[in-house]
Structures are given as C-alpha cells and as structure tokens.
Write an enzyme that holds these catalytic residues in place. Structure first.
Site, mmCIF file in Angstrom:
data_model
loop_
_atom_site.group_PDB
_atom_site.id
_atom_site.type_symbol
_atom_site.label_atom_id
_atom_site.label_comp_id
_atom_site.label_asym_id
_atom_site.label_seq_id
_atom_site.Cartn_x
_atom_site.Cartn_y
_atom_site.Cartn_z
ATOM 1 N N ILE A 114 0.856 -1.184 0.000
ATOM 2 C CA ILE A 114 0.000 0.000 0.000
ATOM 3 C C ILE A 114 0.901 1.245 0.000
ATOM 4 O O ILE A 114 1.015 1.957 1.003
ATOM 5 C CB ILE A 114 -0.955 0.009 1.214
ATOM 6 N N PRO A 115 1.576 1.516 -1.124
ATOM 7 C CA PRO A 115 2.407 2.717 -1.203
ATOM 8 C C PRO A 115 1.538 3.962 -1.120
ATOM 9 O O PRO A 115 0.389 3.953 -1.555
ATOM 10 C CB PRO A 115 3.083 2.588 -2.572
ATOM 11 N N HIS A 116 2.089 5.031 -0.550
ATOM 12 C CA HIS A 116 1.300 6.246 -0.396
ATOM 13 C C HIS A 116 2.201 7.462 -0.292
ATOM 14 O O HIS A 116 3.384 7.361 0.022
ATOM 15 C CB HIS A 116 0.386 6.161 0.824
ATOM 16 N N GLY A 117 1.613 8.620 -0.600
ATOM 17 C CA GLY A 117 2.353 9.865 -0.525
ATOM 18 C C GLY A 117 1.413 11.045 -0.412
ATOM 19 O O GLY A 117 0.223 10.942 -0.726
#
Length: 204
Positions: A114-117
C-alpha cells in the site's frame, strides 16, 4: 509497529514511527495493550466488516495486468495512472511515493503493498489499484514478493483522513475472500467491483 497478516495485518500506516498513535478510532476505549490500538475496525478478532473503497477509487484507476520487473517500475506506472485520473503531475506523485518508501517498505505482507504519498497540489484523497502479472521484490515485512498494490495519494494537510483511508485499504486487502478474487481475474471492471462492493454479512 503494525498489524499482522491473517488475523492481524502488519500495515505501516505511519509517516513517522509515532504516527500510528494518531489514527482515529471508532472504539471509544481502544485496548492500550494492543499493537494496533487506534486503528478503526482493525481488532484481532476481525469482528467488523470492511468498508468498500468506492469513494477512494474509480473504474479508470485500475491496472488489471501490470507487467513490471521491479518496484520502481511499478510505482512509476501507478503514478502515471494516478496522474491520468487526477490531473496531477506523475513525477510529483512518484517522487512523493518514493520518498515515503525510503522510510520503510509499504509491502505489508501476503503479497500486498500500500504505497502512499502526500502532495501540496493534491486536493482530495484517491487511490490506484494494480494487479501485477508477476510478483516483484518489494522488501515487504514478511519478505514475500508483491502482486497486489493499492497506491494512495493525499493532500499534504490530510492528516487523520489520510490515516483513515490507509486503514480502510488495509482492512479490505486483509480479507482472504477479497484477495482471492483480486488475484483470480484480469478484468478491470471485475476488479473494480471487488474493491467497491458492499459487504453483506460476516458469516462464512
């Protein structure tokens, strides 16, 4: 600090090691002994149902059969799709996600990441989902390669709403029934339906 796969999912929801403490909870008296205190509906007994992700993802934000060989390539492709559905710059999305990834892998285990930015130019929280044709190395918490990815982009000032969205994505992707369906199809509309379907009951 995290939530393990299966009965507990080890998802690194924090931007800093202490940020998990800030995740809002719908439990007025969270168990302070629990490593996942403060996470809504993330209790080890799995007694609550997941909420659908229909307000976080759209039908055109699905990559049903992504062919990549490495983590950065996957993040680039997903950033491009995030740009297409949002109007944000793909490079800005990629840089923000990569910067977060350098703090620690967002591969939460069981083949899921669950990559996020966060971006100052972003005005709403939204996601992009990718089903990979072949698993890739992701430095995940359990050491296993990743084949399902949910990228989340949020405004810089999203704060608790960002953490709520991460927790919701984690809840959906911890359910074996949903994960099995996601891995079983390459059809974009079917994948969108699985991610956004309303749960019925908790009965097996």
């Amino acid at each position: 600090m995290g939530i393990s796969v299966g009965s507990i999912l080890p998802v690194p929801l924090m931007e800093r090691p202490t940020d998990l403490e800030l995740v809002p909870t719908d439990d007025p008296q969270p168990d302070v002994r629990s490593p996942h205190r403060g996470c809504p509906n993330m209790r080890a007994n799995g007694s609550k149902t997941s909420m659908p992700l229909n307000d976080l993802i759209t039908a055109d934000a699905i990559l049903p059969a992504l062919r990549v060989k490495a983590k950065k390539s996957a993040l680039q492709e997903m950033s491009e799709r995030a740009s297409a559905v949002s109007g944000l710059q793909a490079r800005e999305i990629y840089d923000a996600v990569l910067q977060r990834e350098r703090l620690g892998s967002t591969g939460v285990g069981n083949g899921i990441a669950i990559p996020h930015g966060k971006l100052t130019s972003c005005t709403r929280i939204f996601g992009v989902f990718a089903r990979l044709e072949r698993p890739i190395e992701f430095e995940a918490l359990d050491g296993e390669p990743v084949d399902l990815m949910f990228l989340l982009v949020a405004p810089e000032a999203a704060g608790a709403d960002h953490l709520k969205a991460l927790a919701r994505a984690a809840r959906v992707l911890r359910e074996p029934r949903i994960v099995a369906k996601l891995r079983a199809t390459r059809d974009s509309s079917a994948l969108f339906g699985v991610l956004t379907e309303m749960p019925t009951t908790n009965a097996a």
